[in-house]
Scaffold this active site. Structure first.
Site, PDB file in Angstrom:
ATOM      1  N   LEU A  34       0.894  -1.103  -0.132  1.00  0.00           N
ATOM      2  CA  LEU A  34      -0.187   0.120  -0.357  1.00  0.00           C
ATOM      3  C   LEU A  34       1.430   1.301   0.006  1.00  0.00           C
ATOM      4  CD1 LEU A  34      -2.564  -1.053   2.447  1.00  0.00           C
ATOM      5  CD2 LEU A  34      -2.328  -0.963  -0.282  1.00  0.00           C
ATOM      6  N   CYS A  35       2.146   0.692  -0.420  1.00  0.00           N
ATOM      7  CA  CYS A  35       2.825   2.386  -0.449  1.00  0.00           C
ATOM      8  C   CYS A  35       2.923   2.814  -1.611  1.00  0.00           C
ATOM      9  CB  CYS A  35       3.898   2.094  -0.303  1.00  0.00           C
ATOM     10  SG  CYS A  35       4.969   1.452   1.438  1.00  0.00           S
ATOM     11  N   HIS A  36       3.169   4.394  -1.681  1.00  0.00           N
ATOM     12  CA  HIS A  36       2.802   5.040  -3.156  1.00  0.00           C
ATOM     13  C   HIS A  36       4.507   4.728  -4.042  1.00  0.00           C
ATOM     14  CE1 HIS A  36      -0.581   6.673  -1.027  1.00  0.00           C
ATOM     15  NE2 HIS A  36      -1.315   6.358  -1.740  1.00  0.00           N
ATOM     16  N   MET A  60       8.600   4.535   5.604  1.00  0.00           N
ATOM     17  CA  MET A  60       8.247   3.781   5.115  1.00  0.00           C
ATOM     18  C   MET A  60      10.073   3.112   3.666  1.00  0.00           C
ATOM     19  SD  MET A  60       6.727   2.243   6.879  1.00  0.00           S
ATOM     20  CE  MET A  60       6.408   0.592   6.389  1.00  0.00           C
ATOM     21  N   GLU A  61      10.265   3.901   3.160  1.00  0.00           N
ATOM     22  CA  GLU A  61      11.546   3.917   2.361  1.00  0.00           C
ATOM     23  C   GLU A  61      12.800   3.986   3.562  1.00  0.00           C
ATOM     24  OE1 GLU A  61       8.265   4.669  -0.378  1.00  0.00           O
ATOM     25  OE2 GLU A  61       8.110   5.804   1.537  1.00  0.00           O
ATOM     26  N   ASP A  66      24.430 -11.671   4.686  1.00  0.00           N
ATOM     27  CA  ASP A  66      24.333 -11.991   3.568  1.00  0.00           C
ATOM     28  C   ASP A  66      25.559 -12.328   4.401  1.00  0.00           C
ATOM     29  OD1 ASP A  66      23.570 -14.024   1.357  1.00  0.00           O
ATOM     30  OD2 ASP A  66      24.466 -12.173   0.488  1.00  0.00           O
TER      31      ASP A  66
END
Length: 158
Positions: free
Chosen positions: A74-76, A110-111, A125
């Site tokens: 739901l992120c733009h 969020m980014e 990793d």
């Protein structure tokens, strides 16, 4: 307490932001990966078998920021103006910091969170061979403290 904006009587939705003004947005997220001191030394000396851990983690973090709307439903999609991923070292940790900037109608936290998380996962990793114990487990390795350290909203764009 605020309302949930991504859910209504019809179900899940992407929030409408068309009515919002374009303003400067900035978010900084940070987090740490705990590693053995010997692993930290290998990273700093550039002696890891998979290559340059920090450069690879920076690229991974930047790429993750750009891919956030593909990962979080739901992120733009946001037209980013800048992304920086940096690192600080302690005796038994690497702290990653991801700063994201944009002029847009919604925030970029969020980014920033996605960028810092993927940068830390990339470090894991790249050093997992030296972090494993004799049973193939990771008793010392952990990612912790991922948070939004700064969220800013500036003036309207002319």
């Amino acid at each position: 307490m605020g309302e949930l904006t991504h859910v209504d009587e019809r179900g899940v939705k992407m929030v409408e932001i068309g009515h919002k003004d374009m303003v400067f947005r900035r978010a900084v997220a940070k987090g740490r990966i705990r590693l053995k001191p010997e692993t930290i030394r290998l990273i700093l000396e550039g002696k890891t078998k998979k290559g340059n851990v920090i450069a690879t983690a920076q690229i991974a973090g930047i790429l993750a920021v750009k891919k956030t709307p593909e990962l979080i439903p739901l992120c733009h999609p946001i037209p980013l103006t800048g992304v920086d991923v940096s690192f600080e070292f302690g005796e038994d940790y690497v702290e990653a910091v991801c700063e994201v900037r944009a002029y847009y109608k919604t925030g970029v936290e969020m980014e920033a969170l996605t960028g810092v998380t993927v940068a830390l996962l990339t470090i894991w990793d790249m050093v997992k061979a030296v972090e494993k114990d004799e049973r193939g487990q990771y008793p010392n390795t952990r990612i912790e403290g991922i948070e939004v350290a700064v969220k800013e909203k500036g003036e309207d764009v002319p």
